[in-house]
Design a protein around this motif. Structure first.
Motif, PDB file in Angstrom:
ATOM      1  N   GLY A   1       0.756  -1.276  -0.024  1.00  0.00           N
ATOM      2  CA  GLY A   1      -0.091  -0.052  -0.180  1.00  0.00           C
ATOM      3  C   GLY A   1       0.724   1.253  -0.059  1.00  0.00           C
ATOM      4  N   PHE A   2       2.025   1.343   0.720  1.00  0.00           N
ATOM      5  CA  PHE A   2       2.847   2.244   0.888  1.00  0.00           C
ATOM      6  C   PHE A   2       3.482   2.773  -0.528  1.00  0.00           C
ATOM      7  CE2 PHE A   2       7.010   4.256   2.170  1.00  0.00           C
ATOM      8  CZ  PHE A   2       6.464   5.465   2.646  1.00  0.00           C
ATOM      9  N   VAL A   3       3.936   1.305  -0.956  1.00  0.00           N
ATOM     10  CA  VAL A   3       4.469   1.551  -2.627  1.00  0.00           C
ATOM     11  C   VAL A   3       3.602   2.159  -3.447  1.00  0.00           C
ATOM     12  CG1 VAL A   3       5.577   0.599  -4.519  1.00  0.00           C
ATOM     13  CG2 VAL A   3       6.174  -0.047  -2.035  1.00  0.00           C
ATOM     14  N   THR A   4       2.354   1.829  -3.502  1.00  0.00           N
ATOM     15  CA  THR A   4       1.308   2.192  -4.303  1.00  0.00           C
ATOM     16  C   THR A   4       1.210   3.652  -4.131  1.00  0.00           C
ATOM     17  OG1 THR A   4       0.281   0.245  -4.031  1.00  0.00           O
ATOM     18  CG2 THR A   4      -0.827   1.650  -5.360  1.00  0.00           C
ATOM     19  N   LEU A   5       1.230   4.378  -2.824  1.00  0.00           N
ATOM     20  CA  LEU A   5       0.941   5.654  -2.532  1.00  0.00           C
ATOM     21  C   LEU A   5       2.244   6.291  -2.951  1.00  0.00           C
ATOM     22  CD1 LEU A   5      -1.203   7.262  -1.032  1.00  0.00           C
ATOM     23  CD2 LEU A   5       0.053   7.124   1.022  1.00  0.00           C
TER      24      LEU A   5
ATOM     25  N   GLY B   1      -4.412  18.364  -4.521  1.00  0.00           N
ATOM     26  CA  GLY B   1      -4.705  17.852  -3.277  1.00  0.00           C
ATOM     27  C   GLY B   1      -5.866  16.826  -2.980  1.00  0.00           C
ATOM     28  N   ALA B   2      -6.856  17.114  -4.196  1.00  0.00           N
ATOM     29  CA  ALA B   2      -8.067  16.251  -4.092  1.00  0.00           C
ATOM     30  C   ALA B   2      -7.730  14.602  -4.638  1.00  0.00           C
ATOM     31  CB  ALA B   2      -9.160  16.601  -5.043  1.00  0.00           C
ATOM     32  N   ILE B   3      -6.619  14.683  -5.432  1.00  0.00           N
ATOM     33  CA  ILE B   3      -6.268  13.547  -6.022  1.00  0.00           C
ATOM     34  C   ILE B   3      -5.602  12.531  -5.116  1.00  0.00           C
ATOM     35  CG2 ILE B   3      -4.828  12.213  -7.672  1.00  0.00           C
ATOM     36  CD1 ILE B   3      -6.409  13.246  -9.765  1.00  0.00           C
ATOM     37  N   MET B   4      -4.439  13.439  -4.205  1.00  0.00           N
ATOM     38  CA  MET B   4      -3.739  12.796  -3.265  1.00  0.00           C
ATOM     39  C   MET B   4      -4.864  12.186  -2.198  1.00  0.00           C
ATOM     40  SD  MET B   4      -0.822  12.203  -4.345  1.00  0.00           S
ATOM     41  CE  MET B   4      -0.129  11.521  -2.935  1.00  0.00           C
ATOM     42  N   VAL B   5      -5.575  12.909  -1.594  1.00  0.00           N
ATOM     43  CA  VAL B   5      -6.574  12.384  -0.648  1.00  0.00           C
ATOM     44  C   VAL B   5      -7.472  11.342  -1.050  1.00  0.00           C
ATOM     45  CG1 VAL B   5      -8.414  13.178   0.731  1.00  0.00           C
ATOM     46  CG2 VAL B   5      -6.704  14.684   0.882  1.00  0.00           C
ATOM     47  N   SER B   6      -7.908  11.557  -2.089  1.00  0.00           N
ATOM     48  CA  SER B   6      -8.974  10.444  -2.491  1.00  0.00           C
ATOM     49  C   SER B   6      -7.972   9.189  -2.711  1.00  0.00           C
ATOM     50  CB  SER B   6      -9.411  10.682  -4.121  1.00  0.00           C
ATOM     51  OG  SER B   6      -9.966  11.902  -3.954  1.00  0.00           O
ATOM     52  N   GLY B   7      -6.937   9.157  -3.553  1.00  0.00           N
ATOM     53  CA  GLY B   7      -6.045   8.064  -3.604  1.00  0.00           C
ATOM     54  C   GLY B   7      -5.630   7.454  -2.574  1.00  0.00           C
ATOM     55  N   ALA B   8      -5.029   8.255  -1.371  1.00  0.00           N
ATOM     56  CA  ALA B   8      -4.987   7.710  -0.043  1.00  0.00           C
ATOM     57  C   ALA B   8      -5.824   7.011   0.573  1.00  0.00           C
ATOM     58  CB  ALA B   8      -4.208   8.824   0.890  1.00  0.00           C
TER      59      ALA B   8
ATOM     60  N   THR C   1      -8.594   2.215   2.420  1.00  0.00           N
ATOM     61  CA  THR C   1      -9.520   1.306   2.815  1.00  0.00           C
ATOM     62  C   THR C   1      -9.074  -0.122   2.230  1.00  0.00           C
ATOM     63  OG1 THR C   1     -10.778   3.453   1.883  1.00  0.00           O
ATOM     64  CG2 THR C   1     -12.295   1.607   2.626  1.00  0.00           C
ATOM     65  N   ALA C   2      -8.716  -0.233   0.853  1.00  0.00           N
ATOM     66  CA  ALA C   2      -8.299  -1.489   0.559  1.00  0.00           C
ATOM     67  C   ALA C   2      -7.660  -2.169   1.156  1.00  0.00           C
ATOM     68  CB  ALA C   2      -7.878  -1.268  -1.073  1.00  0.00           C
ATOM     69  N   LEU C   3      -6.577  -1.492   1.937  1.00  0.00           N
ATOM     70  CA  LEU C   3      -5.766  -2.096   2.774  1.00  0.00           C
ATOM     71  C   LEU C   3      -6.275  -2.711   4.158  1.00  0.00           C
ATOM     72  CD1 LEU C   3      -2.457  -2.399   3.543  1.00  0.00           C
ATOM     73  CD2 LEU C   3      -2.687  -0.306   4.896  1.00  0.00           C
ATOM     74  N   ILE C   4      -7.135  -2.060   4.511  1.00  0.00           N
ATOM     75  CA  ILE C   4      -7.964  -2.410   5.760  1.00  0.00           C
ATOM     76  C   ILE C   4      -8.883  -3.714   5.589  1.00  0.00           C
ATOM     77  CG2 ILE C   4      -9.981  -1.742   7.633  1.00  0.00           C
ATOM     78  CD1 ILE C   4      -8.797   1.039   7.416  1.00  0.00           C
ATOM     79  N   VAL C   5      -9.547  -3.243   4.448  1.00  0.00           N
ATOM     80  CA  VAL C   5     -10.356  -4.583   3.768  1.00  0.00           C
ATOM     81  C   VAL C   5      -9.595  -5.857   3.765  1.00  0.00           C
ATOM     82  CG1 VAL C   5     -11.863  -5.584   2.037  1.00  0.00           C
ATOM     83  CG2 VAL C   5     -11.986  -3.290   2.791  1.00  0.00           C
TER      84      VAL C   5
ATOM     85  N   ILE D   1      -6.605  -6.817   5.063  1.00  0.00           N
ATOM     86  CA  ILE D   1      -6.312  -7.320   6.310  1.00  0.00           C
ATOM     87  C   ILE D   1      -7.390  -7.846   7.117  1.00  0.00           C
ATOM     88  CG2 ILE D   1      -5.346  -6.668   8.738  1.00  0.00           C
ATOM     89  CD1 ILE D   1      -3.573  -4.545   7.327  1.00  0.00           C
ATOM     90  N   LEU D   2      -8.658  -7.195   7.239  1.00  0.00           N
ATOM     91  CA  LEU D   2      -9.584  -7.965   7.762  1.00  0.00           C
ATOM     92  C   LEU D   2     -10.157  -9.270   7.026  1.00  0.00           C
ATOM     93  CD1 LEU D   2     -12.005  -4.783   8.563  1.00  0.00           C
ATOM     94  CD2 LEU D   2     -10.796  -6.259   9.984  1.00  0.00           C
ATOM     95  N   TYR D   3     -10.144  -9.415   5.996  1.00  0.00           N
ATOM     96  CA  TYR D   3     -10.279 -10.345   5.115  1.00  0.00           C
ATOM     97  C   TYR D   3      -9.395 -11.498   5.418  1.00  0.00           C
ATOM     98  CZ  TYR D   3     -12.214 -13.239   1.086  1.00  0.00           C
ATOM     99  OH  TYR D   3     -12.562 -14.298   0.664  1.00  0.00           O
ATOM    100  N   GLY D   4      -8.029 -11.176   5.858  1.00  0.00           N
ATOM    101  CA  GLY D   4      -7.008 -11.963   5.894  1.00  0.00           C
ATOM    102  C   GLY D   4      -7.208 -12.805   7.586  1.00  0.00           C
ATOM    103  N   TYR D   5      -8.110 -11.994   8.267  1.00  0.00           N
ATOM    104  CA  TYR D   5      -8.419 -12.569   9.650  1.00  0.00           C
ATOM    105  C   TYR D   5      -9.507 -13.578   9.285  1.00  0.00           C
ATOM    106  CZ  TYR D   5      -5.654  -9.845  12.813  1.00  0.00           C
ATOM    107  OH  TYR D   5      -4.586  -9.410  13.435  1.00  0.00           O
TER     108      TYR D   5
END
Lengths: 294, 321
Positions: free
Chosen positions: B12-16, B291-298, B303-307, B309-313
């Motif tokens: 996720g960090f690399v994508t960001l 600003g808008a693109i960086m915030v939307s992208g982040a 969100t994808a990251l959290i999903v 990880i939760l899915y991994g659990y």
């Protein structure tokens, strides 16, 4: 159309066997007919349309549909004939989506073939880029591109191609990975066939089915993306005949002239539905294994 | 699990970082950023141009500028908006709550409408109800959002005057007061429904096919043979298992909802990040777009990251090794 190719794959091509194959294929005639009519209108717009889509007729402005034979689907605020604008809109859609799809398919196929066949770091690098593009909603990537290149048809086409190639690359790479260790490829390698030749003569023919299915499934999404970008005012200029722009213009006359926004929207929906139906049929017909992937 | 989470966070960090590089780099690739970053009215004034170049640090090497962009970006500092003539950061902080509210409302609608309809149409397979649901799903996937929005505005807001046609009402910020809640929901219904239409359709199809598969399984048949009531079998035994793929998909589409809102926000004049982005694009307002693109992208990446990880659990099979 792609449907013809699917049928001509038949080994014996006697008229009788062809007819039988068509019957067995259970072609989705309704979507095919719809798409054929739209395609005909797009190509022969100048013959089919009753008026010039840019011709103003201010006396008859904002005329409701089904009131006069001259303007069956009504007119807009400058008296432009809605039916003619819709017909030319089909042409615009074809002109914008077809080239960008072709570029996306070519680029995606090349990336997918190269990535899948060469493996190692080439594969890693190409797939990271592919994932990054796939990871973001198309509209965001398209907006980013249009911001820096400016608005206009060409840039919208670039934006569409830039967001769509990745899906093809991913899918083709997967297919290549599945076949590259099969005997016929390995034997060709032992025989000393060059890599380029192996990719072109042995791998590429085996991914054509996937390519056709993915194309027909993606067209609907591309049409929606193009319409959205037109609607947002990033593509053609206002006044040009594009379905997305027509809806945007209709937005200014919500309650006075509902027909301006209604008809182009119905057309977009119907065309996308037809493509989705056709894509589903083609997927089941050519490759039932793909049913899960969609 | 730790390895999986670490790897996923790193990805996720690399994508960001890649996104920030593209956003920052494209200004440089397409021309002189000092001219881009200059309001158009001052374009001809060389003294202003030079001063601007220095003020933005654009005379420094590319890599230093990029590091600077990252450092400021983390603090949401993207400079001043040309049109609003105030910091992009302030605008972002105003706009983010609106977009998050809309995305969450869309998600709630998608689940509340999509899941029961999918389950019911699987249970009542091949009835009229099933066919209606199927048609709705096909329509929802094919109809352009902007058009559905306009049609609903014409009918529900225009002719019937049931719902407001645009805006957030008197809502600002994250939390409504008690008295604001009815008004807030009133304004949310239409945009949230349009935003989630395609996802309602997708969730319905998913829930239906998962449910059909589960209904065919031995344990459901056994429960029926045992003489349990249909309601218990369907909602307690079958539905619970059918929902696993739906939850996964729902999580991923929440990430999409946060961004799919550009069109919806524009049609409904919803004061969110998507509208801010388009306003920026149409007025060559680069700090605002960045600003808008960086915030939307982040937000999307997070969100994808959290999903994931939760899915991994939830499902050990997705974890590597």
């Amino acid at each position: 159309m792609a449907s013809d190719n699917a049928i001509l794959v038949a080994d014996d091509r006697t008229p009788a066997s062809l007819r039988r194959r068509i019957q067995e294929a259970r072609l989705p005639w309704v979507p095919i007919t719809i798409l054929a009519v739209i395609l005909f209108c797009a190509i022969f717009a100048n013959l089919v349309a009753p008026h010039d889509p840019r011709e103003n007729d201010v006396i008859n402005k904002l005329q409701p549909p089904f009131q006069s034979a001259d303007h069956i689907l009504g007119t807009d605020r400058l008296g432009k004939d809605m039916l003619s604008r819709l017909i030319y809109g089909a042409r615009t859609m074809l002109q914008v989506t077809a080239p960008s799809m072709v570029v996306a398919i070519l680029a995606g196929t090349v990336v997918g073939l190269v990535s899948g066949y060469s493996g190692r770091w080439v594969d890693s690098v190409l797939m990271r880029i592919t994932d990054a593009v796939l990871g973001f909603p198309s509209i965001l990537v398209a907006l980013l591109i249009v911001t820096y290149l400016g608005t206009g048809v060409w840039n919208v086409m670039i934006a569409i191609a830039a967001t769509q190639w990745a899906r093809f690359a991913r899918m083709i790479r997967g297919e290549v990975l599945a076949i590259r260790d099969r005997d016929f490829v390995v034997l060709a390698q032992i025989y000393g066939v060059s890599s380029g030749m192996i990719v072109w003569r042995h791998l590429f023919p085996n991914v054509i089915n996937t390519l056709m299915v993915l194309t027909s499934v993606s067209v609907g999404q591309v049409i929606l993306l193009e319409a959205s970008l037109s609607f947002l005012g990033l593509g053609l200029r206002p006044g040009d005949p594009a379905w997305g722009i027509l809806v945007a213009e209709g937005r200014e006359f919500l309650t006075q002239a509902w027909w301006i926004a209604l008809f182009p929207g119905i057309l977009i929906t119907v065309v996308v539905m037809a493509f989705n139906y056709f894509g589903d049929w083609l997927r089941d017909y050519l490759d039932p294994r793909l049913r899960r992937a969609g | 699990m730790t390895v999986y989470i670490t790897r996923r966070i790193l990805e996720g960090f690399v994508t960001l970082v890649a996104l920030s590089f593209v956003v920052f780099g494209s200004v440089h690739l397409t021309g002189d950023p000092a001219r881009f970053l200059l309001p158009i009215s001052n374009d001809h004034d060389e003294a202003v141009y030079e001063a601007q170049k220095k003020a933005y640090g654009l005379d420094k090497p590319f890599i230093v500028q990029y590091a600077n962009f990252l450092y400021k970006g983390v603090q949401l500092d993207f400079g001043n908006s040309f049109t609003a003539r105030r910091p992009v950061r302030d605008i972002l902080l105003e706009r983010i709550p609106a977009t998050v509210h809309l995305a969450l409302a869309g998600m709630v609608l998608a689940i509340v409408i999509g899941v029961p309809l999918g389950i019911v149409s699987a249970v009542k397979r091949d009835t009229i109800l099933d066919k209606v649901c199927k048609t709705f799903a096909i329509f929802g996937m094919a109809a352009p959002q902007f058009w559905v929005a306009i049609m609903l505005i014409i009918i529900l807001a225009g002719y019937l005057d049931l719902l407001p046609a645009f805006g957030r009402g008197d809502m600002t910020g994250w939390f409504p007061t008690w008295s604001q809640i009815p008004n807030m929901i009133h304004h949310l219904i239409l945009p949230a429904f349009v935003l989630s239409l395609a996802i309602i359709a997708a969730i319905m199809r998913l829930a239906r096919s998962a449910m059909l598969e589960v209904l065919d399984s031995d344990y459901v048949k056994f429960a029926q043979v045992k003489g349990m009531s249909d309601r218990v079998v369907i909602w307690k035994h079958a539905a619970r298992n059918a929902l696993i793929p739906v939850i996964t998909y729902g999580g991923i589409s929440l990430a999409g909802l946060l961004n799919g809102s550009v069109v919806v926000e524009v049609v409904f004049a919803w004061p969110g990040v998507g509208l801010m982005l388009l306003e920026g694009v149409l007025s060559n307002n680069f700090p605002q777009v960045e600003g808008a693109i960086m915030v939307s992208g982040a937000a999307y990446i997070l969100t994808a990251l959290i999903v994931d990880i939760l899915y991994g659990y939830a499902d050990p099979r997705v974890r590597p090794n």
